[in-house]
Motif scaffolding. Structure first.
Motif, PDB file in Angstrom:
ATOM      1  N   ARG A  24       0.856  -1.196   0.000  1.00  0.00           N
ATOM      2  CA  ARG A  24       0.000   0.000   0.000  1.00  0.00           C
ATOM      3  C   ARG A  24       0.888   1.241   0.000  1.00  0.00           C
ATOM      4  NH1 ARG A  24      -3.145   2.100   4.479  1.00  0.00           N
ATOM      5  NH2 ARG A  24      -2.561   0.237   5.648  1.00  0.00           N
ATOM      6  N   ILE A  25       0.576   2.172  -0.901  1.00  0.00           N
ATOM      7  CA  ILE A  25       1.349   3.408  -1.020  1.00  0.00           C
ATOM      8  C   ILE A  25       0.604   4.531  -0.300  1.00  0.00           C
ATOM      9  CG2 ILE A  25       2.455   5.026  -2.589  1.00  0.00           C
ATOM     10  CD1 ILE A  25       3.490   2.178  -2.844  1.00  0.00           C
ATOM     11  N   ARG A  26       1.325   5.288   0.494  1.00  0.00           N
ATOM     12  CA  ARG A  26       0.712   6.431   1.186  1.00  0.00           C
ATOM     13  C   ARG A  26       1.149   7.709   0.475  1.00  0.00           C
ATOM     14  NH1 ARG A  26       1.145   6.570   7.526  1.00  0.00           N
ATOM     15  NH2 ARG A  26      -0.442   4.966   7.213  1.00  0.00           N
ATOM     16  N   PHE A  27       0.175   8.364  -0.178  1.00  0.00           N
ATOM     17  CA  PHE A  27       0.447   9.608  -0.895  1.00  0.00           C
ATOM     18  C   PHE A  27       0.189  10.784   0.042  1.00  0.00           C
ATOM     19  CE2 PHE A  27      -0.730   6.534  -4.168  1.00  0.00           C
ATOM     20  CZ  PHE A  27       0.315   6.685  -5.064  1.00  0.00           C
ATOM     21  N   THR A  28       1.251  11.523   0.379  1.00  0.00           N
ATOM     22  CA  THR A  28       1.123  12.646   1.313  1.00  0.00           C
ATOM     23  C   THR A  28       1.110  13.993   0.608  1.00  0.00           C
ATOM     24  OG1 THR A  28       3.521  12.620   1.612  1.00  0.00           O
ATOM     25  CG2 THR A  28       2.207  11.356   3.189  1.00  0.00           C
ATOM     26  N   ASP A  29       1.580  14.032  -0.649  1.00  0.00           N
ATOM     27  CA  ASP A  29       1.636  15.274  -1.416  1.00  0.00           C
ATOM     28  C   ASP A  29       0.512  15.266  -2.451  1.00  0.00           C
ATOM     29  OD1 ASP A  29       2.141  17.457  -3.009  1.00  0.00           O
ATOM     30  OD2 ASP A  29       4.282  17.043  -3.271  1.00  0.00           O
ATOM     31  N   PRO A  30      -0.550  16.070  -2.246  1.00  0.00           N
ATOM     32  CA  PRO A  30      -1.681  16.072  -3.193  1.00  0.00           C
ATOM     33  C   PRO A  30      -1.265  16.409  -4.624  1.00  0.00           C
ATOM     34  CG  PRO A  30      -2.249  17.249  -1.178  1.00  0.00           C
ATOM     35  CD  PRO A  30      -0.777  16.986  -1.129  1.00  0.00           C
ATOM     36  N   GLN A  31      -0.316  17.308  -4.783  1.00  0.00           N
ATOM     37  CA  GLN A  31       0.118  17.703  -6.123  1.00  0.00           C
ATOM     38  C   GLN A  31       0.841  16.544  -6.824  1.00  0.00           C
ATOM     39  OE1 GLN A  31       2.352  21.331  -6.207  1.00  0.00           O
ATOM     40  NE2 GLN A  31       2.568  21.343  -8.432  1.00  0.00           N
ATOM     41  N   ILE A  48      -1.103  10.166 -15.272  1.00  0.00           N
ATOM     42  CA  ILE A  48      -0.281   9.191 -15.994  1.00  0.00           C
ATOM     43  C   ILE A  48      -0.864   7.792 -15.920  1.00  0.00           C
ATOM     44  CG2 ILE A  48       2.005   8.109 -16.090  1.00  0.00           C
ATOM     45  CD1 ILE A  48       3.062  10.754 -14.847  1.00  0.00           C
ATOM     46  N   ILE A  49      -1.174   7.342 -14.704  1.00  0.00           N
ATOM     47  CA  ILE A  49      -1.610   5.944 -14.551  1.00  0.00           C
ATOM     48  C   ILE A  49      -3.085   5.821 -14.191  1.00  0.00           C
ATOM     49  CG2 ILE A  49       0.691   5.121 -13.947  1.00  0.00           C
ATOM     50  CD1 ILE A  49      -0.039   5.200 -11.047  1.00  0.00           C
ATOM     51  N   GLY A  50      -3.768   6.953 -14.009  1.00  0.00           N
ATOM     52  CA  GLY A  50      -5.211   6.908 -13.792  1.00  0.00           C
ATOM     53  C   GLY A  50      -5.604   6.844 -12.329  1.00  0.00           C
ATOM     54  N   GLU A  51      -6.782   7.366 -12.052  1.00  0.00           N
ATOM     55  CA  GLU A  51      -7.293   7.411 -10.684  1.00  0.00           C
ATOM     56  C   GLU A  51      -7.514   6.014 -10.121  1.00  0.00           C
ATOM     57  OE1 GLU A  51      -8.503   8.697  -7.084  1.00  0.00           O
ATOM     58  OE2 GLU A  51      -7.755  10.020  -8.686  1.00  0.00           O
ATOM     59  N   GLU A  52      -7.976   5.086 -10.965  1.00  0.00           N
ATOM     60  CA  GLU A  52      -8.268   3.737 -10.475  1.00  0.00           C
ATOM     61  C   GLU A  52      -7.008   3.056  -9.941  1.00  0.00           C
ATOM     62  OE1 GLU A  52     -10.247  -0.482 -12.062  1.00  0.00           O
ATOM     63  OE2 GLU A  52     -10.227   1.296 -13.343  1.00  0.00           O
ATOM     64  N   THR A  53      -5.884   3.190 -10.658  1.00  0.00           N
ATOM     65  CA  THR A  53      -4.633   2.584 -10.204  1.00  0.00           C
ATOM     66  C   THR A  53      -4.145   3.249  -8.926  1.00  0.00           C
ATOM     67  OG1 THR A  53      -4.028   2.050 -12.477  1.00  0.00           O
ATOM     68  CG2 THR A  53      -2.262   2.038 -10.855  1.00  0.00           C
ATOM     69  N   ILE A  54      -4.265   4.567  -8.858  1.00  0.00           N
ATOM     70  CA  ILE A  54      -3.851   5.284  -7.653  1.00  0.00           C
ATOM     71  C   ILE A  54      -4.660   4.823  -6.443  1.00  0.00           C
ATOM     72  CG2 ILE A  54      -3.834   7.545  -6.523  1.00  0.00           C
ATOM     73  CD1 ILE A  54      -1.568   7.208  -8.460  1.00  0.00           C
ATOM     74  N   GLN A  55      -5.969   4.667  -6.623  1.00  0.00           N
ATOM     75  CA  GLN A  55      -6.806   4.193  -5.522  1.00  0.00           C
ATOM     76  C   GLN A  55      -6.434   2.774  -5.113  1.00  0.00           C
ATOM     77  OE1 GLN A  55     -10.983   4.698  -6.158  1.00  0.00           O
ATOM     78  NE2 GLN A  55     -10.861   6.897  -6.485  1.00  0.00           N
ATOM     79  N   THR A  56      -6.113   1.934  -6.109  1.00  0.00           N
ATOM     80  CA  THR A  56      -5.690   0.563  -5.802  1.00  0.00           C
ATOM     81  C   THR A  56      -4.411   0.575  -4.981  1.00  0.00           C
ATOM     82  OG1 THR A  56      -6.693  -0.290  -7.830  1.00  0.00           O
ATOM     83  CG2 THR A  56      -5.017  -1.657  -6.786  1.00  0.00           C
ATOM     84  N   LEU A  57      -3.453   1.418  -5.372  1.00  0.00           N
ATOM     85  CA  LEU A  57      -2.206   1.525  -4.620  1.00  0.00           C
ATOM     86  C   LEU A  57      -2.450   2.062  -3.219  1.00  0.00           C
ATOM     87  CD1 LEU A  57       0.103   2.975  -7.426  1.00  0.00           C
ATOM     88  CD2 LEU A  57       0.375   0.753  -6.311  1.00  0.00           C
ATOM     89  N   SER A  58      -3.400   2.983  -3.086  1.00  0.00           N
ATOM     90  CA  SER A  58      -3.685   3.583  -1.781  1.00  0.00           C
ATOM     91  C   SER A  58      -4.398   2.610  -0.853  1.00  0.00           C
ATOM     92  CB  SER A  58      -4.528   4.850  -1.954  1.00  0.00           C
ATOM     93  OG  SER A  58      -3.867   5.806  -2.759  1.00  0.00           O
ATOM     94  N   PRO A  67       8.303   9.147  -6.368  1.00  0.00           N
ATOM     95  CA  PRO A  67       9.463   9.863  -5.821  1.00  0.00           C
ATOM     96  C   PRO A  67      10.148   9.037  -4.737  1.00  0.00           C
ATOM     97  CG  PRO A  67       7.484  11.238  -5.817  1.00  0.00           C
ATOM     98  CD  PRO A  67       7.040   9.854  -6.109  1.00  0.00           C
ATOM     99  N   VAL A  68      11.460   9.167  -4.669  1.00  0.00           N
ATOM    100  CA  VAL A  68      12.203   8.539  -3.580  1.00  0.00           C
ATOM    101  C   VAL A  68      11.681   9.101  -2.256  1.00  0.00           C
ATOM    102  CG1 VAL A  68      14.467   8.349  -2.486  1.00  0.00           C
ATOM    103  CG2 VAL A  68      14.250   8.093  -4.967  1.00  0.00           C
ATOM    104  N   GLY A  69      11.485   8.226  -1.303  1.00  0.00           N
ATOM    105  CA  GLY A  69      10.971   8.651  -0.005  1.00  0.00           C
ATOM    106  C   GLY A  69       9.486   8.420   0.172  1.00  0.00           C
ATOM    107  N   THR A  70       8.793   8.014  -0.894  1.00  0.00           N
ATOM    108  CA  THR A  70       7.363   7.717  -0.778  1.00  0.00           C
ATOM    109  C   THR A  70       7.160   6.565   0.206  1.00  0.00           C
ATOM    110  OG1 THR A  70       6.964   8.410  -3.060  1.00  0.00           O
ATOM    111  CG2 THR A  70       5.281   7.024  -2.037  1.00  0.00           C
ATOM    112  N   LYS A  73       6.397  -0.679   7.754  1.00  0.00           N
ATOM    113  CA  LYS A  73       6.455   0.531   6.922  1.00  0.00           C
ATOM    114  C   LYS A  73       7.848   0.658   6.334  1.00  0.00           C
ATOM    115  CE  LYS A  73       6.780   4.618   8.823  1.00  0.00           C
ATOM    116  NZ  LYS A  73       6.436   5.848   9.564  1.00  0.00           N
ATOM    117  N   MET A  74       7.896   0.954   5.009  1.00  0.00           N
ATOM    118  CA  MET A  74       9.173   1.110   4.325  1.00  0.00           C
ATOM    119  C   MET A  74       9.094   2.331   3.416  1.00  0.00           C
ATOM    120  SD  MET A  74       9.756  -2.973   3.556  1.00  0.00           S
ATOM    121  CE  MET A  74      11.536  -3.018   3.712  1.00  0.00           C
ATOM    122  N   MET A  75      10.161   2.611   2.691  1.00  0.00           N
ATOM    123  CA  MET A  75      10.228   3.783   1.823  1.00  0.00           C
ATOM    124  C   MET A  75      10.723   3.388   0.435  1.00  0.00           C
ATOM    125  SD  MET A  75       9.333   6.492   3.631  1.00  0.00           S
ATOM    126  CE  MET A  75       9.139   6.927   5.369  1.00  0.00           C
TER     127      MET A  75
END
Length: 708
Positions: free
Chosen positions: A483-490, A498-508, A530-533, A551-553
């Motif tokens: 699971r990816i945690r997106f902290t930067d809205p931009q 690039i990869i679509g909202e559906e993929t982003i939601q799946t990752l989240s 980005p490195v550090g995600t 939790k990892m980066m």
């Protein structure tokens, strides 16, 4: 015909700006959907025009001519208009109905609504005469006409669709049809084409039952493969390729799509061009993004390391793609010419691989190239690679990213068999020099191929090493979810583009690693983060199955990735007929092929070779029509050819209430010398109407379920 006869949108068999202001967007969208409506409306109109002209030719009174159905619609106290517009000329009312699901011609004495059949029959009987004699009918009514005349009237709509469908294609080819040529841009690792040793740069000139054609379209090739694979899944497909003056013939047995087994693939990718797209020419956080600027949008690559590309080659970009994939540690100098004619050079530096502190295992060998180094050395499918040149510290990507020198033998230790019966042996392989233009990971992410060794394997979710400084994971754990945690809205929004909202939601929400969400696709996605995600990992620990969460980066490694983030446009060509005669010949070929596709699809549907979920209705038709209309006039005309041929065949199926059902009744009448029992006809028609309504509900639901 009546509202229940002609439903062209009930069923279609399916075998696709520079930030304008909202006003421009609205106008563009409005014009697009206007073209879609006009195109589909034209197909319906010519079908009904066929019925209308034939009926008038035999003196039948036509009371209505409608595109769309003018049925009453009321929701509570609100009544909707029955039409979008109508007028009367002579004895006929012309109009556009509020329900855009077909059209009809209402002839005197003919109505397929069983509730009105008896009333219509009474309306055309002339008064007077002997009560015991057969009632005399209004001579201008449809039932009063001879059988052969009614047959012509009934079949005229279908005939018009076939004729106009061919004319649509003829005009398209005379005008010029844009297409992607059937050129081998690359092959999918582990796929049938890869196993056969098919090389990039060949032109597919024949596939399955399609005759030799130097201008074969890539989409036509894909459709033939898909159809053949569904119809005869266990049989090899004949594929003929042209390489310069050499013709090569292959027999490829298609593989099932891992997520959709009924879809068959042979693993040939389309060709890549030399031009960068106007948008997304460089992936974010990549080597290409560091050197390409907005001025490079639409630029063309003309040289690599100072050497001009071969403009006469079928795919001039081949050496560039080969260097990117096969030599990930070497910098590449590219010369670009921009859209304004300016030349400049850029250097694509090697791109460091990214991961999240976990290395994954190498699975057993899944596929071998016929006659390749691995097969020649005696390796077999199912063998497990233990070490390479004495190095047993292997993981799925370290093996994939390793460079193997041509002409320099390597020692590969493998384990064959399971448990106590397993044996280990060491074999010597001599890497081959093979052009590689596509990712060494299949587009489905389930297979990794080492082209120079001629073997492919599947990555596993077994942790072979943990490189993160702090982690609760251990070697041998099985990664289940990422699971990816997106902290930067931009940053998140830039990835959505690039990869679509559906993929982003799946990752989240959680990427559950498996067949539907392969590890290979996940790792491709990690490269643009980005490195550090922040990455949250859920794993299980054998043998008890203890659940581990940590939790990892995202981190950059010291290995180099096989992609540098530069994107290229697909190869485009235009097929234009040299004369009207050639255009007519191509149009006729197009029409015959589309008729054949529909007929074959129906046959596979009846025999259960095609699942019902592949049926599409009005929503999917509108989506397809919109996509083709965006591509231009010729693409839309070819879509209308397909739609016309669908309507022609589907409307002529022997189902009561369709044209084919009427033709069936008329054939029986011609044989018997008298009409079938009216009550029986009415019952069969009623059953046909119910079947069509049920089918309409099904395809609507199918469209909604598969809406994207």
């Amino acid at each position: 015909m009546s509202p229940f006869i002609d439903n062209p949108l009930v069923l279609i068999l399916l075998a696709a700006s520079e930030d304008p202001s909202w006003i421009v967007t609205l106008l563009t969208s409005t014009w697009l959907w206007t073209k879609v409506a006009l195109g589909i409306g034209l197909v319906v109109f010519v079908h009904e025009l066929g019925h209308f002209v034939a009926a008038k030719s035999f003196g039948v009174k036509c009371e209505k001519f409608y595109v769309g159905f003018d049925v009453p619609i009321q929701i509570g106290p609100i009544k909707f208009p029955r039409t979008l517009g109508k007028f009367t000329y002579g004895e006929t009312e012309y109009g556009i109905g509020i329900i855009p699901l077909g059209g009809y011609v209402k002839m005197l004495g003919q109505d397929d609504d069983p509730r009105k059949a008896e009333q219509e029959a009474e309306r055309i009987r002339l008064a007077g005469g002997d009560e015991d004699a057969e009632p005399e009918l209004d001579p201008r009514s449809y039932p009063a006409k001879k059988v052969w005349q009614r047959m012509i009237i009934i079949s005229a709509g279908v005939v018009m669709n076939v004729i106009t469908g061919i004319l649509f294609a003829t005009i398209a080819y005379f005008y010029g049809v844009p297409y992607t040529p059937a050129i081998v841009g690359g092959v999918s690792p582990g796929g049938p084409a890869w196993q056969a040793g098919i090389e990039p740069g060949g032109r597919v000139i024949s596939v399955a039952d399609l005759p030799d054609d130097e201008q074969l379209h890539f989409n036509e090739m894909k459709l033939a493969i898909m159809t053949e694979g569904m119809d005869t899944p266990d049989q090899a497909i004949d594929v003929r390729l042209s390489y310069d003056d050499e013709i090569r013939d292959y027999e490829l047995t298609p593989q099932s799509h891992p997520i959709e087994p009924s879809l068959k693939l042979i693993g040939i990718h389309g060709p890549t061009g030399t031009s960068l797209p106007s948008k997304l020419f460089a992936m974010p956080n990549s080597a290409a993004a560091n050197v390409l600027t907005d001025d490079d949008a639409g630029a063309e690559v003309i040289a690599m390391d100072g050497k001009p590309l071969d403009a006469n080659a079928l795919m001039p970009i081949t050496p560039v793609l080969d260097r990117i994939v096969s030599s990930p540690s070497e910098p590449i100098e590219l010369t670009l010419v921009s859209v304004d004619g300016t030349n400049r050079s850029i250097t694509l530096a090697p791109q460091n691989e990214k991961d999240f502190g976990v290395r994954f295992g190498v699975g057993p060998i899944k596929a071998l190239v016929k006659g390749g180094p691995a097969e020649a050395a005696g390796l077999k499918i199912g063998d497990q690679i233990v070490s390479v040149d004495g190095d047993a510290d292997l993981d799925a990507y370290s093996l994939l990213l390793r460079s193997f020198m041509t002409g320099q033998d390597i020692e590969v230790q493998i384990r064959r068999g399971e448990g106590d019966d397993a044996i280990e042996k060491t074999v010597s392989l001599q890497p081959a020099s093979i052009v590689q233009t596509k990712s060494p990971v299949s587009e489905l992410g389930d297979t990794m191929g080492i082209q120079s060794l001629g073997l492919a394997y599947a990555p596993t979710t077994v942790v072979t090493r943990v490189t993160a400084e702090a982690s609760d994971l251990k070697v041998g754990d099985l990664v289940r979810e990422v699971r990816i945690r997106f902290t930067d809205p931009q940053a998140r929004q830039s990835l959505v583009d690039i990869i679509g909202e559906e993929t982003i939601q799946t990752l989240s929400k959680g990427w559950e690693v498996g067949d539907a969400m392969p590890l290979g696709v996940l790792m491709e996605t990690i490269q643009i983060l980005p490195v550090g995600t922040e990455v949250l990992i859920k794993a299980t620990r054998p043998p008890e199955g203890e659940v581990i969460e940590t939790k990892m980066m995202v981190q950059a490694t010291d290995r180099f990735w096989y992609d540098r983030g530069i994107n290229f446009m697909a190869v485009d060509a235009i097929q234009t007929a040299d004369s009207f005669g050639e255009a007519l010949s191509l149009g006729l070929r197009e029409g015959v092929r589309r008729l054949g596709n529909v007929g074959r699809f129906l046959g596979m549907l009846v025999t259960g070779k095609v699942e019902a979920k592949f049926l599409g209705g009005p929503i999917r038709i509108a989506q397809m029509a919109s996509y083709e209309a965006e591509r231009g006039v010729s693409a839309q005309l070819l879509f209308l050819t397909m739609l016309s041929m669908n309507l022609a065949i589907l409307n002529f199926l022997p189902i009561p209430a369709l044209d084919g059902g009427h033709m069936l009744f008329l054939t029986a009448e011609a044989i018997r010398g008298k009409r079938l029992n009216e009550a029986l006809e009415m019952r069969l028609t009623f059953a046909g109407v119910l079947a069509l309504l049920a089918l309409m509900i099904f395809v609507f639901a199918n469209d909604i379920l598969h809406l994207n």
